[in-house]
Design an enzyme around this catalytic site. Structure first.
Site, PDB file in Angstrom:
ATOM      1  N   GLU B  30      -2.694   9.824   9.323  1.00 16.32           N
ATOM      2  CA  GLU B  30      -1.354   9.930   9.870  1.00 16.32           C
ATOM      3  C   GLU B  30      -1.044  11.041  10.924  1.00 16.32           C
ATOM      4  OE1 GLU B  30       0.384  10.398   6.198  1.00 16.32           O
ATOM      5  OE2 GLU B  30      -0.191   8.337   5.484  1.00 16.32           O
ATOM      6  N   LEU B  59       1.577   4.562   7.773  1.00 17.02           N
ATOM      7  CA  LEU B  59       1.657   5.654   6.985  1.00 17.02           C
ATOM      8  C   LEU B  59       1.549   5.130   5.430  1.00 17.02           C
ATOM      9  CD1 LEU B  59       4.928   7.482   6.566  1.00 17.02           C
ATOM     10  CD2 LEU B  59       3.381   7.618   5.082  1.00 17.02           C
ATOM     11  N   ALA B  60       0.101   5.093   4.928  1.00 21.52           N
ATOM     12  CA  ALA B  60      -0.234   4.818   3.841  1.00 21.52           C
ATOM     13  C   ALA B  60      -1.562   4.961   3.179  1.00 21.52           C
ATOM     14  CB  ALA B  60      -0.190   2.794   3.843  1.00 21.52           C
ATOM     15  N   GLU B  61      -1.592   6.070   2.288  1.00 19.64           N
ATOM     16  CA  GLU B  61      -2.749   6.832   1.711  1.00 19.64           C
ATOM     17  C   GLU B  61      -3.912   5.556   1.450  1.00 19.64           C
ATOM     18  OE1 GLU B  61       0.023   7.853   1.679  1.00 19.64           O
ATOM     19  OE2 GLU B  61       0.051   9.715   3.068  1.00 19.64           O
ATOM     20  N   GLN B  83      -2.466  14.003   4.892  1.00 21.28           N
ATOM     21  CA  GLN B  83      -1.769  14.754   5.678  1.00 21.28           C
ATOM     22  C   GLN B  83      -1.519  16.145   4.637  1.00 21.28           C
ATOM     23  OE1 GLN B  83       2.226  13.997   7.213  1.00 21.28           O
ATOM     24  NE2 GLN B  83       0.760  13.621   8.945  1.00 21.28           N
ATOM     25  N   PHE B  84      -1.143  16.232   3.375  1.00 29.19           N
ATOM     26  CA  PHE B  84      -1.039  17.243   2.486  1.00 29.19           C
ATOM     27  C   PHE B  84      -1.652  17.129   1.251  1.00 29.19           C
ATOM     28  CE2 PHE B  84       2.040  18.555   5.723  1.00 29.19           C
ATOM     29  CZ  PHE B  84       2.168  19.930   5.772  1.00 29.19           C
ATOM     30  N   ASP B  85      -2.114  17.912   0.505  1.00 25.91           N
ATOM     31  CA  ASP B  85      -2.426  17.745  -1.013  1.00 25.91           C
ATOM     32  C   ASP B  85      -1.422  16.403  -1.830  1.00 25.91           C
ATOM     33  OD1 ASP B  85      -0.174  19.733  -1.262  1.00 25.91           O
ATOM     34  OD2 ASP B  85      -1.580  21.141  -0.489  1.00 25.91           O
ATOM     35  N   PHE B  87      -0.005  14.437  -1.211  1.00 22.51           N
ATOM     36  CA  PHE B  87       0.124  13.061  -0.325  1.00 22.51           C
ATOM     37  C   PHE B  87      -1.261  12.202  -0.787  1.00 22.51           C
ATOM     38  CE2 PHE B  87       3.297  15.216   2.554  1.00 22.51           C
ATOM     39  CZ  PHE B  87       4.105  15.192   1.377  1.00 22.51           C
ATOM     40  N   PRO B  90      -1.108   8.636  -3.562  1.00 23.03           N
ATOM     41  CA  PRO B  90      -1.141   7.143  -3.350  1.00 23.03           C
ATOM     42  C   PRO B  90      -2.565   6.691  -3.163  1.00 23.03           C
ATOM     43  CG  PRO B  90       0.475   8.358  -2.069  1.00 23.03           C
ATOM     44  CD  PRO B  90      -0.057   9.449  -2.628  1.00 23.03           C
ATOM     45  N   HIS B 130       3.686  20.104  -0.986  1.00 22.13           N
ATOM     46  CA  HIS B 130       2.916  20.469   0.332  1.00 22.13           C
ATOM     47  C   HIS B 130       2.181  21.776  -0.164  1.00 22.13           C
ATOM     48  CE1 HIS B 130       6.036  18.157   2.218  1.00 22.13           C
ATOM     49  NE2 HIS B 130       5.430  18.250   3.187  1.00 22.13           N
TER      50      HIS B 130
HETATM   51  C1  LIG Z   1       2.956   9.749   0.896  1.00 19.05           C
HETATM   52  C2  LIG Z   1       3.342  10.592   1.808  1.00 19.05           C
HETATM   53  N1  LIG Z   1       2.348  10.703   2.822  1.00 19.05           N
HETATM   54  C3  LIG Z   1       2.572  11.364   3.956  1.00 19.05           C
HETATM   55  C4  LIG Z   1       3.569  12.225   4.132  1.00 19.05           C
HETATM   56  C5  LIG Z   1       4.223  13.279   5.043  1.00 19.05           C
HETATM   57  N2  LIG Z   1       4.946  12.808   5.861  1.00 19.05           N
HETATM   58  C6  LIG Z   1       6.420  13.229   5.655  1.00 19.05           C
HETATM   59  S1  LIG Z   1       7.491  12.346   6.572  1.00 19.05           S
HETATM   60  C7  LIG Z   1       6.263  11.434   7.311  1.00 19.05           C
HETATM   61  C8  LIG Z   1       6.927  10.404   8.162  1.00 19.05           C
HETATM   62  C9  LIG Z   1       8.036   9.484   7.691  1.00 19.05           C
HETATM   63  O1  LIG Z   1       8.285   8.506   8.441  1.00 19.05           O
HETATM   64  P1  LIG Z   1       9.338   7.712   8.355  1.00 19.05           P
HETATM   65  O2  LIG Z   1       9.137   6.929   6.706  1.00 19.05           O
HETATM   66  O3  LIG Z   1       9.684   6.575   9.459  1.00 19.05           O
HETATM   67  O4  LIG Z   1      10.846   8.476   8.201  1.00 19.05           O
HETATM   68  P2  LIG Z   1      11.499   9.634   8.934  1.00 19.05           P
HETATM   69  O5  LIG Z   1      10.883  10.904   8.476  1.00 19.05           O
HETATM   70  O6  LIG Z   1      11.342   9.074  10.408  1.00 19.05           O
HETATM   71  O7  LIG Z   1      12.997   9.393   8.331  1.00 19.05           O
HETATM   72  C10 LIG Z   1       5.201  11.656   6.761  1.00 19.05           C
HETATM   73  C11 LIG Z   1       4.070  11.204   7.363  1.00 19.05           C
HETATM   74  C12 LIG Z   1       4.665  11.977   2.751  1.00 19.05           C
HETATM   75  N3  LIG Z   1       5.690  12.718   2.639  1.00 19.05           N
HETATM   76  N4  LIG Z   1       4.338  11.395   1.762  1.00 19.05           N
END
Ligand SMILES: Cc1ncc(C[n+]2csc(CCOP(=O)(O)OP(=O)(O)O)c2C)c(N)n1
Lengths: 371, 326
Positions: B30, B59-61, B83-85, B87, B90, B130
């Site tokens: 991501e 966005l899908a681990e 991206q972080f521990d 996460f 999933p 995080h």
């Molecule tokens: C499972 C997971 N993976 C990665 C992240 C890191 N992360 C935080 S917000 C984000 C993007 C989220 O995008 P969206 O769902 O469109 O929501 P928005 O922040 O735009 O409101 C990511 C990748 C996370 N919080 N959870």
């Protein structure tokens, strides 16, 4: 919903144009008084002020992080004001406007971003679950909650509807898609409210979905609708209809609020690395607050004194947020061991007393003892 | 000839060198593309290697790791970024039930040369999920190699070694140390670098061995400096699975004491296993029980408490004192 082919622009439910013209929509009649619209305007302005104050507080080192809702006020206030008292909302981490509608004091939100708490409020008291950071998780919680509502027989006009908030990026997660399916096969009273703010950090919606997000619902067997996420009236009307539908036993709806994240993803982010500023200018013209103001002004439904009073109130709230944030107490070190288990736990108890002893060994060593 | 690099930049340079060396190496995750990752570890790779080799994934681990497995079957060497521990979880199913077991299940016919890079550990004042140290989940899973780095030199070489490995490697990056800087001789041949599986004596001493890895190595070195009463040897573990026991045992037999420090919670953490093994192999050389200094058996707390939760200099020194109390 009209059937759109890939070549057509999907229909966007809109009741109030960016120019402030109230057009209405045949499928979503909205009976609303001028006073109610003024109240929505006030909500929009105040949450934007809370949000901008939080951004400043982060800049001043008072918060570790902040996820700004700038640009998404209408989606949040519209849907948040559609919720009834018995309804239950499951937010992600950006739903400060919905929190506002659920009576969560801004300082409760700040606590998590300041790092003094991992939660803050009582989800049951407010009908508003804790913020959820692990993307997509809460869509399943909402669905399960709705399945519980079904079993309680809390249906009909006085029943409970559930709403789950998430972003466009979240629609890629397994959890979110599993939630769609669980909700569908169970006909659960849940509304999936996706704020498509066009970006998931640096990835545009095209990286998440080849079809307009609302269209995903059809594949799962329930209706999906795209609403102008910068139109507070459309968001109110569409969410209200979806919630009522759920309450009456007609199952889930996916509402895609088409909006724009006008700020950075969070205060850690630098959007100039991945998106053009022209895009922002385009969306500024569709600002969710401006159009309500234009409508009120053009129709003589609010005078200068009204706007001035909202501005004054906003300033006062900004000030209050600042003061309350700084006054949030730091947790005590031994708080680390609290609320890990419901029942007494010998392992935790032992570590707590060892740590207490360790901390006490610094007493008298100096002001910074035990750190 | 050295280049002054931070840990983050060293990993970046190591990724670049690997991609230049082998066209089958891909980066996916991501925000790894245009943004260059939230910590900028993949900065510039998208621009220079293009979207076929640097993939901004949905966005899908689970999707990231699952598709990496398929790519590996097709002959690619994916380097995935979580991206972080917090996460990673999933992706747990794909990692534990598929990735880790594929070689054994296929009787060696399938290789999984996948590297999973995960910024881990606390100390950056972040919101929840995080700051975690999930290494024990990985070390408890047969079929995965688990390594971590504590300095730019290792960061530069170990990422390349991990990518060349035919085993799946969990590559843990100490996020609060990303900006630590040092000279790295990037022109040296990779064959001369310390093997990825080896522990290393980071500071010589005679009275006690202080074992640490990743973010805690710096703290351990500071503790060794601060303890002017004793001569403390610091061992940087580097590989959490497999563990280089010969290096640890040799050190402990000389010093007679072992203190293990990690950010992961105490119970079930890597320290417990090492303590048990060292007790078996060094029983008659030990002057004291093996002491562990770790985080508590509680969820990672809100950031205003993390300075108490994470073992800091004082807690490590307290552990050293406990070893000398015997
Ligand atoms: C499972 C997971 N993976 C990665 C992240 C890191 N992360 C935080 S917000 C984000 C993007 C989220 O995008 P969206 O769902 O469109 O929501 P928005 O922040 O735009 O409101 C990511 C990748 C996370 N919080 N959870």
């Amino acid at each position: 919903m009209s059937d759109t082919t890939a070549h057509e622009e999907p229909e966007l439910i809109q009741l109030l144009t960016p120019e402030g013209e109230l057009t209405g929509h045949p499928d979503y009649p909205l009976d609303i008084s001028a006073e109610e619209i003024r109240a929505l305007y006030r909500d929009l302005v105040l949450v934007r002020r809370v949000d901008s104050e939080a951004v400043s507080l982060q800049r001043q080192g008072e918060l570790g992080l902040w996820a700004s809702l700038l640009g998404q006020e209408a989606a949040q206030i519209g849907s948040g004001r559609a919720l009834g008292e018995r309804d239950m909302a499951f937010p992600s981490y950006r739903e400060h406007g919905v929190a506002w509608c659920r009576g969560i004091a801004p300082k409760e939100l700040l606590g998590m971003f300041r790092g003094v708490t991992n939660g803050g409020w009582d989800p049951h008291e407010h009908g508003f679950h804790l913020y959820t950071i692990v993307i997509g998780s809460q869509a399943l919680h909402a669905t399960g909650y709705a399945m519980g509502v079904q079993r309680d027989g809390a249906v009909g006009e006085d029943g409970t509807a559930v709403i789950s908030y998430f972003g466009d990026g979240a629609t890629s997660q397994g959890d979110t898609n599993e939630a769609f399916n669980f909700a569908s096969v169970n006909n659960a009273p849940v509304v999936f409210f996706c704020q498509n703010n066009q970006w998931a950090i640096s990835e545009s919606t095209e990286r998440q979905s080849r079809v307009p997000i609302y269209k995903r619902a059809a594949g799962f067997g329930f209706p999906g609708v795209r609403v102008d996420g910068n139109d507070v009236l459309a968001c109110l009307a569409v969410t209200r209809a979806a919630l009522n539908n759920a309450r009456e036993g007609n199952g889930p709806t996916l509402v895609e609020a088409f909006t724009y994240r006008m700020g950075a993803h969070t205060t850690n982010d630098d959007p100039s690395r991945y998106r053009a500023s022209a895009e922002l200018d385009e969306w500024k013209a569709k600002d969710p607050i401006l159009r309500v103001r234009r409508y009120l002004e053009n129709n003589g439904l609010a005078d200068d004194a009204f706007f001035a009073s909202v501005d004054t109130e906003a300033e006062a709230i900004g000030e209050q947020v600042r003061t309350e944030c700084r006054a949030l107490p730091d947790p005590e070190p031994l708080d680390i061991f609290h609320e890990v288990y419901a029942e007494p736990n010998v392992q935790i108890d032992r570590q707590r007393s060892e740590f207490a002893e360790y901390l006490a060994s610094f007493e008298g060593v100096g002001a910074e003892g035990g750190r | 000839m050295g280049t002054n690099l931070t840990i983050g930049k060293a990993i970046n340079a190591g990724l670049r060198a690997s991609m230049e060396h082998d066209p089958k190496v891909l980066v996916m995750g991501e925000d790894v593309g245009k943004l260059g990752g939230v910590f900028r570890v993949t900065d510039g790779l998208y621009k220079d290697f293009g979207a076929d080799r640097v993939i901004d994934t949905p966005l899908a681990e689970s999707g990231i790791v699952g598709t990496a497995i398929g790519m590996a079957m097709r002959g690619y060497r994916p380097v995935v970024e979580i991206q972080f521990d917090g996460f990673f979880f999933p992706a747990a199913n794909q990692t534990f039930t598929q990735l880790a077991k594929m070689r054994r299940r296929s009787a060696g016919k399938l290789s999984m040369p996948i590297v999973m890079r995960i910024p881990y550990g606390g100390g950056i004042g972040a919101v929840e999920h995080h700051s975690e140290s999930p290494e024990a989940y990985f070390t408890h899973t047969a079929g995965l190699r688990v390594v971590t780095v504590a300095n730019p030199e290792d960061a530069y070489w170990m990422i390349q070694q991990a990518i060349r490995s035919d085993d799946p490697v969990i590559f843990l990056e100490p996020k609060r140390r990303y900006y630590e800087k040092a000279e790295v001789d990037t022109a040296a041949p990779i064959e001369e670098a310390t093997p990825m599986g080896a522990a290393r004596v980071a500071r010589h001493g005679t009275d006690a061995t202080l074992l640490a890895y990743g973010p805690m190595v710096k703290t351990a070195l500071q503790a060794a400096e601060a303890d002017t009463d004793h001569s403390i040897e610091v061992v940087d573990l580097r590989s959490l699975s497999p563990v280089d026991y010969p290096t640890i045992v040799e050190s402990v037999k000389r010093t007679g004491r072992l203190v293990i420090a990690h950010e992961a919670p105490l119970s079930g953490g890597p320290g417990g296993e090492i303590a048990a093994r060292v007790t078996e192999e060094c029983f008659y050389h030990l002057e004291s029980p093996v002491i562990r200094v770790a985080a508590f058996d509680t969820p990672y707390p809100q950031s205003r408490l993390e300075e108490h939760y994470l073992p800091d200099l004082d807690r490590v020194l307290d552990g050293v004192d406990r070893a000398f109390a015997y």
